[in-house]
Design a protein around this motif. Sequence first.
Motif, mmCIF file in Angstrom:
data_model
loop_
_atom_site.group_PDB
_atom_site.id
_atom_site.type_symbol
_atom_site.label_atom_id
_atom_site.label_comp_id
_atom_site.label_asym_id
_atom_site.label_seq_id
_atom_site.Cartn_x
_atom_site.Cartn_y
_atom_site.Cartn_z
ATOM 1 N N GLY A 70 0.869 -1.168 0.000
ATOM 2 C CA GLY A 70 0.000 0.000 0.000
ATOM 3 C C GLY A 70 0.908 1.221 0.000
ATOM 4 O O GLY A 70 2.023 1.169 0.519
ATOM 5 N N TYR A 71 0.467 2.301 -0.596
ATOM 6 C CA TYR A 71 1.286 3.513 -0.701
ATOM 7 C C TYR A 71 0.470 4.726 -0.279
ATOM 8 O O TYR A 71 -0.737 4.785 -0.513
ATOM 9 C CB TYR A 71 1.748 3.734 -2.148
ATOM 10 C CG TYR A 71 2.582 2.608 -2.688
ATOM 11 C CD1 TYR A 71 3.961 2.619 -2.546
ATOM 12 C CD2 TYR A 71 2.001 1.525 -3.338
ATOM 13 C CE1 TYR A 71 4.738 1.590 -3.045
ATOM 14 C CE2 TYR A 71 2.766 0.488 -3.838
ATOM 15 C CZ TYR A 71 4.130 0.535 -3.681
ATOM 16 O OH TYR A 71 4.895 -0.492 -4.170
ATOM 17 N N ARG A 72 1.165 5.699 0.303
ATOM 18 C CA ARG A 72 0.513 6.958 0.654
ATOM 19 C C ARG A 72 1.546 8.073 0.540
ATOM 20 O O ARG A 72 2.679 7.931 1.001
ATOM 21 C CB ARG A 72 -0.045 6.903 2.064
ATOM 22 C CG ARG A 72 -0.831 8.145 2.420
ATOM 23 C CD ARG A 72 -1.666 7.929 3.624
ATOM 24 N NE ARG A 72 -2.496 9.098 3.811
ATOM 25 C CZ ARG A 72 -3.512 9.154 4.599
ATOM 26 N NH1 ARG A 72 -3.859 8.076 5.278
ATOM 27 N NH2 ARG A 72 -4.212 10.242 4.741
ATOM 28 N N ILE A 73 1.138 9.182 -0.065
ATOM 29 C CA ILE A 73 2.010 10.345 -0.205
ATOM 30 C C ILE A 73 1.349 11.495 0.539
ATOM 31 O O ILE A 73 0.294 11.996 0.127
ATOM 32 C CB ILE A 73 2.221 10.710 -1.687
ATOM 33 C CG1 ILE A 73 2.804 9.511 -2.428
ATOM 34 C CG2 ILE A 73 3.123 11.936 -1.817
ATOM 35 C CD1 ILE A 73 2.743 9.628 -3.928
ATOM 36 N N MET A 74 1.945 11.894 1.635
ATOM 37 C CA MET A 74 1.401 12.979 2.439
ATOM 38 C C MET A 74 1.656 14.314 1.731
ATOM 39 O O MET A 74 2.757 14.581 1.247
ATOM 40 C CB MET A 74 2.031 12.985 3.831
ATOM 41 C CG MET A 74 1.837 11.673 4.585
ATOM 42 S SD MET A 74 0.114 11.168 4.734
ATOM 43 C CE MET A 74 -0.522 12.494 5.719
ATOM 44 N N THR A 75 0.641 15.144 1.674
ATOM 45 C CA THR A 75 0.685 16.367 0.878
ATOM 46 C C THR A 75 1.710 17.380 1.367
ATOM 47 O O THR A 75 2.504 17.895 0.566
ATOM 48 C CB THR A 75 -0.717 17.011 0.833
ATOM 49 O OG1 THR A 75 -1.625 16.059 0.286
ATOM 50 C CG2 THR A 75 -0.726 18.262 -0.012
ATOM 51 N N LEU A 76 1.733 17.697 2.647
ATOM 52 C CA LEU A 76 2.605 18.775 3.131
ATOM 53 C C LEU A 76 4.091 18.486 2.910
ATOM 54 O O LEU A 76 4.794 19.336 2.339
ATOM 55 C CB LEU A 76 2.322 19.088 4.600
ATOM 56 C CG LEU A 76 3.148 20.237 5.193
ATOM 57 C CD1 LEU A 76 2.941 21.532 4.414
ATOM 58 C CD2 LEU A 76 2.788 20.426 6.655
ATOM 59 N N PRO A 77 4.626 17.336 3.320
ATOM 60 C CA PRO A 77 6.044 17.088 3.050
ATOM 61 C C PRO A 77 6.365 17.065 1.555
ATOM 62 O O PRO A 77 7.413 17.558 1.124
ATOM 63 C CB PRO A 77 6.314 15.721 3.671
ATOM 64 C CG PRO A 77 5.199 15.489 4.620
ATOM 65 C CD PRO A 77 4.034 16.260 4.102
ATOM 66 N N PHE A 78 5.463 16.517 0.741
ATOM 67 C CA PHE A 78 5.679 16.488 -0.701
ATOM 68 C C PHE A 78 5.727 17.907 -1.263
ATOM 69 O O PHE A 78 6.610 18.252 -2.047
ATOM 70 C CB PHE A 78 4.577 15.671 -1.388
ATOM 71 C CG PHE A 78 4.733 15.609 -2.872
ATOM 72 C CD1 PHE A 78 5.648 14.743 -3.447
ATOM 73 C CD2 PHE A 78 3.971 16.422 -3.707
ATOM 74 C CE1 PHE A 78 5.813 14.691 -4.837
ATOM 75 C CE2 PHE A 78 4.120 16.374 -5.087
ATOM 76 C CZ PHE A 78 5.041 15.508 -5.648
ATOM 77 N N TYR A 79 4.788 18.749 -0.844
ATOM 78 C CA TYR A 79 4.747 20.142 -1.314
ATOM 79 C C TYR A 79 6.020 20.893 -0.917
ATOM 80 O O TYR A 79 6.616 21.600 -1.728
ATOM 81 C CB TYR A 79 3.513 20.851 -0.741
ATOM 82 C CG TYR A 79 3.413 22.294 -1.152
ATOM 83 C CD1 TYR A 79 2.855 22.645 -2.373
ATOM 84 C CD2 TYR A 79 3.884 23.309 -0.319
ATOM 85 C CE1 TYR A 79 2.759 23.967 -2.757
ATOM 86 C CE2 TYR A 79 3.799 24.632 -0.698
ATOM 87 C CZ TYR A 79 3.242 24.961 -1.917
ATOM 88 O OH TYR A 79 3.171 26.270 -2.306
ATOM 89 N N ARG A 80 6.439 20.718 0.336
ATOM 90 C CA ARG A 80 7.648 21.403 0.813
ATOM 91 C C ARG A 80 8.874 20.946 0.034
ATOM 92 O O ARG A 80 9.750 21.740 -0.271
ATOM 93 C CB ARG A 80 7.823 21.190 2.310
ATOM 94 C CG ARG A 80 6.755 21.921 3.126
ATOM 95 C CD ARG A 80 6.866 21.594 4.590
ATOM 96 N NE ARG A 80 8.159 21.983 5.114
ATOM 97 C CZ ARG A 80 8.372 23.038 5.894
ATOM 98 N NH1 ARG A 80 7.371 23.778 6.251
ATOM 99 N NH2 ARG A 80 9.572 23.315 6.329
ATOM 100 N N TRP A 81 8.929 19.659 -0.294
ATOM 101 C CA TRP A 81 10.040 19.128 -1.080
ATOM 102 C C TRP A 81 10.034 19.719 -2.488
ATOM 103 O O TRP A 81 11.068 20.150 -2.997
ATOM 104 C CB TRP A 81 9.933 17.608 -1.119
ATOM 105 C CG TRP A 81 10.910 16.921 -2.011
ATOM 106 C CD1 TRP A 81 12.275 16.949 -1.917
ATOM 107 C CD2 TRP A 81 10.612 16.078 -3.124
ATOM 108 N NE1 TRP A 81 12.830 16.167 -2.902
ATOM 109 C CE2 TRP A 81 11.829 15.623 -3.663
ATOM 110 C CE3 TRP A 81 9.423 15.654 -3.710
ATOM 111 C CZ2 TRP A 81 11.902 14.777 -4.755
ATOM 112 C CZ3 TRP A 81 9.494 14.803 -4.798
ATOM 113 C CH2 TRP A 81 10.726 14.377 -5.306
#
Length: 97
Positions: A70-81
């Motif tokens: 299963g996979y999940r991409i959390m929005t805030l850390p991805f956006y900051r990156w």
Amino acid sequence: MEKARQKIPTTLVDKLKQLDRLVEQYPTSIPLQACAEILKVTTPVLRCAILEKQIPGAIAWRQSGKNNYGYRIMTLPFYRWMTGQGPVNTAAKKEAG
């Protein structure tokens, strides 16, 4: 004499607008397909990158007795990156402070 301001290239402005729309649409977590589209990669490539811990804020898990992840991409850390806005790992920030 004031330095002349550099104009941000239109392609980068468009990419940031695309990222902003993605975040507005998925404020908590981003689906794999949507993330792959913004990164211009296929979902299998994105899955490999997540398993190799190359995407900040993304996690993968496997339940016991199962073969798939299963996979999940959390929005805030991805956006900051993606925008280069400070540390993406809050644990590292706590250790430093």
